[in-house]
Design a protein around this motif. Structure first.
Motif, PDB file in Angstrom:
ATOM      1  N   GLY A 383      17.773  75.306  34.717  1.00  0.00           N
ATOM      2  CA  GLY A 383      19.200  75.596  34.642  1.00  0.00           C
ATOM      3  C   GLY A 383      20.080  74.389  34.672  1.00  0.00           C
ATOM      4  N   HIS A 384      21.343  74.658  34.971  1.00  0.00           N
ATOM      5  CA  HIS A 384      22.423  73.691  34.812  1.00  0.00           C
ATOM      6  C   HIS A 384      22.774  73.090  36.177  1.00  0.00           C
ATOM      7  N   VAL A 385      22.082  72.024  36.543  1.00  0.00           N
ATOM      8  CA  VAL A 385      22.250  71.463  37.880  1.00  0.00           C
ATOM      9  C   VAL A 385      23.700  71.084  38.164  1.00  0.00           C
ATOM     10  N   GLY A 386      24.387  70.577  37.158  1.00  0.00           N
ATOM     11  CA  GLY A 386      25.736  70.075  37.384  1.00  0.00           C
ATOM     12  C   GLY A 386      26.724  71.124  37.830  1.00  0.00           C
ATOM     13  N   ASP A 387      26.474  72.415  37.536  1.00  0.00           N
ATOM     14  CA  ASP A 387      27.379  73.465  38.001  1.00  0.00           C
ATOM     15  C   ASP A 387      26.687  74.435  38.948  1.00  0.00           C
ATOM     16  N   GLY A 388      25.508  74.061  39.432  1.00  0.00           N
ATOM     17  CA  GLY A 388      24.834  74.860  40.462  1.00  0.00           C
ATOM     18  C   GLY A 388      24.201  76.142  39.970  1.00  0.00           C
ATOM     19  N   ASN A 389      24.021  76.272  38.659  1.00  0.00           N
ATOM     20  CA  ASN A 389      23.519  77.511  38.063  1.00  0.00           C
ATOM     21  C   ASN A 389      22.029  77.379  37.734  1.00  0.00           C
ATOM     22  N   LEU A 390      21.209  78.232  38.365  1.00  0.00           N
ATOM     23  CA  LEU A 390      19.777  78.258  38.086  1.00  0.00           C
ATOM     24  C   LEU A 390      19.386  79.585  37.453  1.00  0.00           C
ATOM     25  N   HIS A 391      18.553  79.517  36.431  1.00  0.00           N
ATOM     26  CA  HIS A 391      17.882  80.697  35.916  1.00  0.00           C
ATOM     27  C   HIS A 391      16.530  80.748  36.633  1.00  0.00           C
ATOM     28  N   TYR A 392      16.479  81.597  37.637  1.00  0.00           N
ATOM     29  CA  TYR A 392      15.306  81.665  38.508  1.00  0.00           C
ATOM     30  C   TYR A 392      14.521  82.910  38.115  1.00  0.00           C
ATOM     31  N   ASN A 393      13.676  82.743  37.099  1.00  0.00           N
ATOM     32  CA  ASN A 393      12.997  83.872  36.474  1.00  0.00           C
ATOM     33  C   ASN A 393      11.567  84.005  36.980  1.00  0.00           C
ATOM     34  N   ILE A 394      11.065  85.221  36.956  1.00  0.00           N
ATOM     35  CA  ILE A 394       9.730  85.497  37.485  1.00  0.00           C
ATOM     36  C   ILE A 394       8.882  86.151  36.404  1.00  0.00           C
ATOM     37  N   SER A 395       7.713  85.578  36.139  1.00  0.00           N
ATOM     38  CA  SER A 395       6.727  86.177  35.241  1.00  0.00           C
ATOM     39  C   SER A 395       5.576  86.748  36.059  1.00  0.00           C
ATOM     40  N   LYS A 396       4.938  87.739  35.499  1.00  0.00           N
ATOM     41  CA  LYS A 396       3.864  88.421  36.225  1.00  0.00           C
ATOM     42  C   LYS A 396       2.686  87.487  36.457  1.00  0.00           C
ATOM     43  N   PRO A 397       1.887  87.734  37.498  1.00  0.00           N
ATOM     44  CA  PRO A 397       0.661  86.955  37.709  1.00  0.00           C
ATOM     45  C   PRO A 397      -0.280  87.121  36.522  1.00  0.00           C
ATOM     46  N   LEU A 398      -1.086  86.112  36.254  1.00  0.00           N
ATOM     47  CA  LEU A 398      -2.065  86.210  35.180  1.00  0.00           C
ATOM     48  C   LEU A 398      -2.993  87.392  35.427  1.00  0.00           C
ATOM     49  N   GLY A 399      -3.159  88.212  34.418  1.00  0.00           N
ATOM     50  CA  GLY A 399      -4.060  89.342  34.523  1.00  0.00           C
ATOM     51  C   GLY A 399      -3.473  90.580  35.153  1.00  0.00           C
ATOM     52  N   ALA A 400      -2.244  90.508  35.648  1.00  0.00           N
ATOM     53  CA  ALA A 400      -1.635  91.668  36.312  1.00  0.00           C
ATOM     54  C   ALA A 400      -1.201  92.708  35.290  1.00  0.00           C
ATOM     55  N   GLU A 401      -1.196  93.959  35.709  1.00  0.00           N
ATOM     56  CA  GLU A 401      -0.718  95.040  34.855  1.00  0.00           C
ATOM     57  C   GLU A 401       0.805  94.989  34.745  1.00  0.00           C
ATOM     58  N   ASP A 402       1.306  95.227  33.543  1.00  0.00           N
ATOM     59  CA  ASP A 402       2.753  95.198  33.332  1.00  0.00           C
ATOM     60  C   ASP A 402       3.465  96.190  34.244  1.00  0.00           C
ATOM     61  N   SER A 403       2.937  97.391  34.321  1.00  0.00           N
ATOM     62  CA  SER A 403       3.603  98.442  35.090  1.00  0.00           C
ATOM     63  C   SER A 403       3.657  98.102  36.573  1.00  0.00           C
ATOM     64  N   ALA A 404       2.586  97.515  37.091  1.00  0.00           N
ATOM     65  CA  ALA A 404       2.561  97.144  38.512  1.00  0.00           C
ATOM     66  C   ALA A 404       3.583  96.056  38.797  1.00  0.00           C
ATOM     67  N   PHE A 405       3.704  95.105  37.880  1.00  0.00           N
ATOM     68  CA  PHE A 405       4.671  94.024  38.057  1.00  0.00           C
ATOM     69  C   PHE A 405       6.097  94.561  37.994  1.00  0.00           C
ATOM     70  N   LYS A 406       6.375  95.410  37.014  1.00  0.00           N
ATOM     71  CA  LYS A 406       7.729  95.967  36.880  1.00  0.00           C
ATOM     72  C   LYS A 406       8.121  96.779  38.109  1.00  0.00           C
ATOM     73  N   ALA A 407       7.135  97.446  38.709  1.00  0.00           N
ATOM     74  CA  ALA A 407       7.417  98.255  39.897  1.00  0.00           C
ATOM     75  C   ALA A 407       7.869  97.403  41.074  1.00  0.00           C
ATOM     76  N   GLN A 408       7.547  96.127  41.040  1.00  0.00           N
ATOM     77  CA  GLN A 408       7.948  95.216  42.119  1.00  0.00           C
ATOM     78  C   GLN A 408       9.306  94.560  41.848  1.00  0.00           C
ATOM     79  N   GLY A 409       9.902  94.885  40.706  1.00  0.00           N
ATOM     80  CA  GLY A 409      11.115  94.188  40.295  1.00  0.00           C
ATOM     81  C   GLY A 409      12.243  94.247  41.303  1.00  0.00           C
ATOM     82  N   GLU A 410      12.499  95.425  41.839  1.00  0.00           N
ATOM     83  CA  GLU A 410      13.595  95.584  42.793  1.00  0.00           C
ATOM     84  C   GLU A 410      13.347  94.765  44.052  1.00  0.00           C
ATOM     85  N   ALA A 411      12.119  94.780  44.547  1.00  0.00           N
ATOM     86  CA  ALA A 411      11.795  94.040  45.766  1.00  0.00           C
ATOM     87  C   ALA A 411      11.869  92.531  45.530  1.00  0.00           C
ATOM     88  N   ILE A 412      11.424  92.078  44.364  1.00  0.00           N
ATOM     89  CA  ILE A 412      11.511  90.654  44.038  1.00  0.00           C
ATOM     90  C   ILE A 412      12.969  90.230  43.938  1.00  0.00           C
TER      91      ILE A 412
END
Length: 472
Positions: A383-412
């Motif tokens: 992200g843009h350090v100069g204005d304090g803006n980070l894109h803090y994105n999360i990708s699923k663990p290698l080999g994880a099921e898409d549905s299981a990862f999406k189900a954790q979205g709210e908690a993450i």
């Protein structure tokens, strides 16, 4: 069968003509889902008015009939703010036919443009008159001025020029009852009461429909230098940007931070991108200096700053671009991150901001809490350090099921936003709230702020027909 009364459909058709009405399901499809295919909806129709008068007529007719409108620009957002709900009763109002550049005032350093103008076309029009419009972001080839205004877009040049909010002098807006507010004033000083345009910038189409704007222009850039620098830590990035600001002043136009995970994704999925160093480093920054002078000593400034950084250990390696092709190659490493992450399966996008000085501590705390609660998730921080803006994105663990990862979205999301708020930060820096962060805003924003926002919404849109279900 269309969800709207036949008489209303006929009248709307008369307003926008054949070119402005879409009811065919196949042609409507691209308006009903976002570019990431993350949000989907249904609509009674898509309307594409070609003028402010047509927008006003459409809004007035829909207001009288109690039909909700969903304004849409280039549909490049990340929070579902321009996608209708599943009822099939809402109308998508696309501004993409409103593409006129109405006026250029070189003496006043302004340009008046309609909401459907593509950002890249705006940049080109400014260049044609020897000026610069500085807003720059990855979607500039398809995003529109109206969408940029509605979400208060940021991008890579905020450090020097500010967000979209800082680049606007006046607006033209169709209000929820169909009246037109003509605030297209190119004035830098107008101390006659409330600055009404600021209500609509960042409101995501919930208070009215922006149809045109008076935008600031700047002197053209005639020299620049760009570097790719390896760093040991985010703390080193904060120290380096402070040092460069002291030496370079507002010549420092871009300062983009990227984790190694971000770069690995780009190297794996974006054609033509290469690792520039023989050794793997944990963090990188892309630095750009620019000047209106053709022969500004930018390379000398950059080399001086980097030399000091090497001595302090805040920089580990560096490459300085020596041609426009190399500049483009460096920016491709930064701008390819979002596209590259999509190839790794579902991802959770978070667009936060904290004080620049808090970035290192935020990353450390958020990384620690996430890895403890969700082992093996892959954190894509950039992200843009100069204005304090980070894109803090999360990708699923290698080999994880898409549905299981999406189900954790709210908690993450809750972990990340809890850390953000603990640093007095914002859960949305430049993407807006849309539908994805609407409920989170209710949890994290000050109750009084929300009360005031609802009061404004009630005053301007008492029937709640402007982009319902978004932002509030």
């Amino acid at each position: 069968m269309n969800a709207l009364p036949e008489t209303l459909l006929k009248t709307l058709h008369e307003v926008v003509g054949d070119a402005g009405l879409i009811t065919d399901a196949e042609r409507m499809h691209s308006y009903l889902s976002d570019w990431r295919n993350a949000y989907h909806g249904q609509a009674a129709m898509v309307l594409r008015p070609a003028s402010t008068g047509e927008v006003a007529a459409v809004v007035r007719l829909c207001s009288e009939a109690g039909v909700a409108l969903v304004p849409q620009g280039g549909n490049t957002g990340l929070c579902g703010g321009s996608i209708p709900d599943d009822s099939g009763k809402q109308v998508v109002l696309s501004l993409t036919r409103m593409v006129r550049i109405r006026a250029v005032d070189s003496g006043n350093e302004t340009m008046t443009v309609e909401a459907g103008v593509i950002l890249q076309r705006l940049q080109e029009a400014a260049a044609e008159v020897g000026r610069l419009f500085p807003l720059s972001l990855g979607a500039e080839g398809s995003c529109t001025v109206g969408g940029n205004l509605a979400t208060n877009a940021g991008g890579t040049a905020v450090l020097r020029y500010g967000n979209m909010r800082d680049l606007v002098l006046g607006l033209e807006v169709v209000l929820p009852d169909g009246r037109i507010w003509n605030g297209l004033r190119g004035l830098r000083k107008d101390n006659t009461g409330y600055d009404l345009k600021q209500l609509f910038i960042g409101s995501e189409g919930t208070l009215g429909i922006i149809t045109a704007a008076v935008l600031k222009l700047f002197p053209a850039v005639r020299s620049r230098t760009t570097a790719w620098v390896a760093l040991p830590s985010p703390q080193a990035a904060v120290e380096l940007i402070g040092q460069m600001r002291s030496l370079c002043g507002d010549r420092l136009t871009g300062f983009e931070l990227m984790s190694r995970q971000s770069l690995d994704f780009v190297l794996s999925h974006v054609a033509g991108c290469n690792d520039l160093f023989g050794e793997i480093h944990p963090w990188y920054v892309l630095i750009e200096l620019s000047d209106t002078l053709a022969n500004a000593p930018l390379n000398d400034m950059l080399e001086s700053s980097l030399g000091e950084a090497f001595e302090r250990g805040t920089a580990l390696d560096a490459v300085v671009a020596s041609s426009e092709a190399q500049v483009a190659a460096l920016w491709a490493l930064r701008e390819g991150i979002s596209e590259a992450q999509n190839h790794e399966g579902p991802s959770l996008k978070h667009d936060i901001s904290v004080a620049v000085s808090s970035i290192p501590a935020f990353i450390e705390e958020a990384d620690m809490r996430l890895q403890k609660a969700f082992p093996s998730v892959r954190i894509v921080a950039y992200g843009h350090v100069g204005d304090g803006n980070l894109h803090y994105n999360i990708s699923k663990p290698l080999g994880a099921e898409d549905s299981a990862f999406k189900a954790q979205g709210e908690a993450i999301m809750r972990v990340i936003f809890d850390v953000t708020v603990s640093f007095a930060g914002s859960i949305s820096a430049e993407h807006g709230l849309g539908q994805s962060k609407r409920d989170a805003a209710r949890h994290y924003k000050d109750p009084l702020e929300l009360e005031l926002m609802r009061s404004i919404k009630q005053t301007l849109d008492p029937a709640g027909l402007m982009n319902p279900g978004k932002l509030l």
